[in-house]
Design a protein around this motif. Structure first.
Motif, PDB file in Angstrom:
ATOM      1  N   ASP A 105       0.904  -2.007   0.190  1.00 57.13           N
ATOM      2  CA  ASP A 105       1.734  -1.178  -0.705  1.00 57.13           C
ATOM      3  C   ASP A 105       0.886  -0.497  -1.774  1.00 57.13           C
ATOM      4  O   ASP A 105       1.092   0.674  -2.085  1.00 57.13           O
ATOM      5  CB  ASP A 105       2.820  -2.043  -1.358  1.00 57.13           C
ATOM      6  CG  ASP A 105       3.923  -2.403  -0.363  1.00 57.13           C
ATOM      7  OD1 ASP A 105       3.985  -1.735   0.689  1.00 57.13           O
ATOM      8  OD2 ASP A 105       4.690  -3.345  -0.626  1.00 57.13           O
ATOM      9  N   ALA A 106      -0.041  -1.254  -2.317  1.00 58.91           N
ATOM     10  CA  ALA A 106      -0.904  -0.689  -3.366  1.00 58.91           C
ATOM     11  C   ALA A 106      -1.718   0.475  -2.805  1.00 58.91           C
ATOM     12  O   ALA A 106      -1.876   1.507  -3.455  1.00 58.91           O
ATOM     13  CB  ALA A 106      -1.823  -1.770  -3.919  1.00 58.91           C
ATOM     14  N   PHE A 107      -2.192   0.311  -1.581  1.00 62.49           N
ATOM     15  CA  PHE A 107      -2.970   1.390  -0.963  1.00 62.49           C
ATOM     16  C   PHE A 107      -2.088   2.597  -0.673  1.00 62.49           C
ATOM     17  O   PHE A 107      -2.493   3.736  -0.883  1.00 62.49           O
ATOM     18  CB  PHE A 107      -3.664   0.901   0.317  1.00 62.49           C
ATOM     19  CG  PHE A 107      -5.028   0.339   0.061  1.00 62.49           C
ATOM     20  CD1 PHE A 107      -5.203  -1.001  -0.254  1.00 62.49           C
ATOM     21  CD2 PHE A 107      -6.145   1.162   0.100  1.00 62.49           C
ATOM     22  CE1 PHE A 107      -6.458  -1.524  -0.508  1.00 62.49           C
ATOM     23  CE2 PHE A 107      -7.419   0.645  -0.149  1.00 62.49           C
ATOM     24  CZ  PHE A 107      -7.562  -0.693  -0.452  1.00 62.49           C
ATOM     25  N   LEU A 108      -0.881   2.327  -0.201  1.00 60.76           N
ATOM     26  CA  LEU A 108       0.040   3.422   0.084  1.00 60.76           C
ATOM     27  C   LEU A 108       0.353   4.190  -1.197  1.00 60.76           C
ATOM     28  O   LEU A 108       0.455   5.415  -1.192  1.00 60.76           O
ATOM     29  CB  LEU A 108       1.328   2.878   0.715  1.00 60.76           C
ATOM     30  CG  LEU A 108       1.194   2.418   2.172  1.00 60.76           C
ATOM     31  CD1 LEU A 108       2.441   1.654   2.625  1.00 60.76           C
ATOM     32  CD2 LEU A 108       0.945   3.607   3.104  1.00 60.76           C
ATOM     33  N   ALA A 109       0.468   3.450  -2.291  1.00 58.88           N
ATOM     34  CA  ALA A 109       0.774   4.088  -3.578  1.00 58.88           C
ATOM     35  C   ALA A 109      -0.480   4.631  -4.251  1.00 58.88           C
ATOM     36  O   ALA A 109      -0.416   5.221  -5.327  1.00 58.88           O
ATOM     37  CB  ALA A 109       1.468   3.079  -4.487  1.00 58.88           C
ATOM     38  N   LYS A 110      -1.617   4.398  -3.604  1.00 55.71           N
ATOM     39  CA  LYS A 110      -2.916   4.803  -4.170  1.00 55.71           C
ATOM     40  C   LYS A 110      -3.091   4.274  -5.600  1.00 55.71           C
ATOM     41  O   LYS A 110      -3.591   4.983  -6.482  1.00 55.71           O
ATOM     42  CB  LYS A 110      -3.056   6.326  -4.141  1.00 55.71           C
ATOM     43  CG  LYS A 110      -3.005   6.901  -2.719  1.00 55.71           C
ATOM     44  CD  LYS A 110      -3.648   8.264  -2.639  1.00 55.71           C
ATOM     45  CE  LYS A 110      -3.493   8.886  -1.243  1.00 55.71           C
ATOM     46  NZ  LYS A 110      -4.070   8.050  -0.175  1.00 55.71           N
ATOM     47  N   ASP A 111      -2.688   3.052  -5.789  1.00 54.66           N
ATOM     48  CA  ASP A 111      -2.754   2.423  -7.111  1.00 54.66           C
ATOM     49  C   ASP A 111      -3.968   1.487  -7.153  1.00 54.66           C
ATOM     50  O   ASP A 111      -3.933   0.377  -6.622  1.00 54.66           O
ATOM     51  CB  ASP A 111      -1.452   1.641  -7.341  1.00 54.66           C
ATOM     52  CG  ASP A 111      -1.392   1.026  -8.727  1.00 54.66           C
ATOM     53  OD1 ASP A 111      -2.460   0.779  -9.332  1.00 54.66           O
ATOM     54  OD2 ASP A 111      -0.263   0.784  -9.206  1.00 54.66           O
ATOM     55  N   ILE A 112      -5.017   1.955  -7.800  1.00 52.68           N
ATOM     56  CA  ILE A 112      -6.281   1.203  -7.802  1.00 52.68           C
ATOM     57  C   ILE A 112      -6.116  -0.183  -8.414  1.00 52.68           C
ATOM     58  O   ILE A 112      -6.559  -1.179  -7.849  1.00 52.68           O
ATOM     59  CB  ILE A 112      -7.377   1.986  -8.565  1.00 52.68           C
ATOM     60  CG1 ILE A 112      -7.752   3.248  -7.786  1.00 52.68           C
ATOM     61  CG2 ILE A 112      -8.614   1.122  -8.763  1.00 52.68           C
ATOM     62  CD1 ILE A 112      -8.765   4.127  -8.472  1.00 52.68           C
ATOM     63  N   LYS A 113      -5.474  -0.229  -9.570  1.00 53.68           N
ATOM     64  CA  LYS A 113      -5.348  -1.516 -10.261  1.00 53.68           C
ATOM     65  C   LYS A 113      -4.558  -2.517  -9.419  1.00 53.68           C
ATOM     66  O   LYS A 113      -4.970  -3.663  -9.230  1.00 53.68           O
ATOM     67  CB  LYS A 113      -4.667  -1.321 -11.615  1.00 53.68           C
ATOM     68  CG  LYS A 113      -4.472  -2.643 -12.344  1.00 53.68           C
ATOM     69  CD  LYS A 113      -4.432  -2.529 -13.822  1.00 53.68           C
ATOM     70  CE  LYS A 113      -4.330  -3.899 -14.518  1.00 53.68           C
ATOM     71  NZ  LYS A 113      -4.300  -5.068 -13.656  1.00 53.68           N
TER      72      LYS A 113
END
Lengths: 223, 223
Positions: B189-197
């Motif tokens: 999910d974090a990768f899909l959202a491109k959310d580094i943190k």
DNA sequence: TCCAATATAATTGTATACACTTACTCACAC
DNA sequence: GTGTGAGTAAGTGTATACAATTATATTGGA
């Protein structure tokens, strides 16, 4: 070839050839994407293909060459980007090394570190870059070894190899040897005081500084 | 030996033997400090000494065996302490990987990651540990590759190899597959959202959790 | 002229042979 | 009985030979 006639240090031909080719790749004697032909290298060095093959197989594992089955190996040198990346990883791991090494360093190793530093001082005055570079390498290796972690030592020693060319150039820039000496003094003092935080900070500062300096060099040489 | 008769995947004997012995060292088939005799291994595998030697030379570089000139090689397996250390280093570097990978991951790679995750879901329901393990490895490798850093990928892939045995045991503990699945979902999910943190946090949480679990296993098996 | 098919050369992959070094054994001296 | 040393065995290190594969050149046909 005369280079290998004496077979110093009890090393096998394979080892000597491995080190020679690695050096040549890192120092850009073998260019990127260049093809390496076993028989040619063997003839140049005056040995049979066997030790050359073994050496190349090792280089393959290091990622310095790529083997395409039945077609040959091509050089995959260390690009400026690779060096940048390795410095970044080194920074991360060196922090761990600092902690473990301070905690675990023996008195003997501490003495080694001190001796190496004093030689550094001496050769810095004499401006013998080659010697300083060698001592520099050894200084950090003593720290890696003191971590008592086989793989940490392994990884960091490898990193040092890969960024060798850059480190050499960096050290040759005006005023850098004196700066580096001061930085090593700080590291040594922190280790003598068994101060983990100081050691970590000093090491990271030192490497960041080297990296920064190296970065400048890369820019200069590629533009 | 029948294992090598087909020569799958166009791999050379050297490569196959390398992978086989590495596996055997990591899985403790070859015990620590055990001596490896080329001719014996060659005979066992029904090949000549040449590819065995080349494979051993590679293992040497990986630190899995140690060569004493003219005397032979001895196995230097991965101890629980080594695994602990590798996990620590992995944590440090995986943080870097997360950042770069989120920034640089292509849509194709993102799709791969998603596909792998969905297969994971499927096999978690079926409780097929072997498949899950394989997907797990691939999941992380996609992330490493996305970092676009040759050496980061190299180092982390190597780490995965070394801690393979532990990861396998860890995954086999009650309830761990389901936990791991949730952790992988968060990473995805974090990768899909491109959310580094979020990606960094999720990855580090996942590895710390694996490490912790592995640590428990080590304790259990060594005491 | 251009393409394809085939022969030829170059190169890697594997096996074997020999040289060299180290470990082992057993006899002999003390 | 113990230590020493020659001789032998075992194992690694290197070179060479041969097999398999891939690249290159050449020739014949359209």
């Amino acid at each position: 070839m005369d280079l290998f006639d004496q077979k110093k240090e009890n090393k096998s031909l394979t080892t000597l050839i491995f080190e020679k080719i690695r050096e040549d790749i890192i120092n850009d004697v073998y260019k990127n994407d260049e093809k390496i032909i076993e028989a040619k290298v063997a003839e140049e060095m005056g040995v049979s293909r066997t030790p050359v093959r073994e050496a190349i197989k090792q280089l393959e594992l290091d990622g310095l060459v790529e083997n395409i089955p039945n077609r040959g190996v091509i050089v995959k040198g260390v690009t400026p980007q690779d060096i940048e990346d390795i410095y970044t990883m080194r920074l991360a791991i060196e922090g761990i090394a600092a902690k473990w090494s301070v905690e675990r360093m023996s008195e003997d190793a501490l003495k080694d570190l001190k001796d190496i530093y004093e030689l550094m001082e001496f050769y810095t005055v004499k401006k013998d870059i080659e010697k300083i570079f060698e001592l520099n390498t050894r200084f950090h290796e003593v720290i890696y070894k003191a971590s008592s972690s086989r793989y940490l030592e392994h990884v960091l020693t490898d990193f040092q190899q890969f960024i060798k060319s850059t480190r050499k150039i960096s050290l040759a820039t005006e005023g850098r040897v004196e700066e580096a000496l001061k930085e090593h003094k700080k590291i040594l003092d922190a280790f003598l005081a068994k101060d983990i935080k100081a050691a970590t900070d000093a090491l990271i500062y030192h490497i960041e500084h080297s990296k920064c300096n190296a970065g400048k060099m890369v820019d200069r040489t590629t533009k």
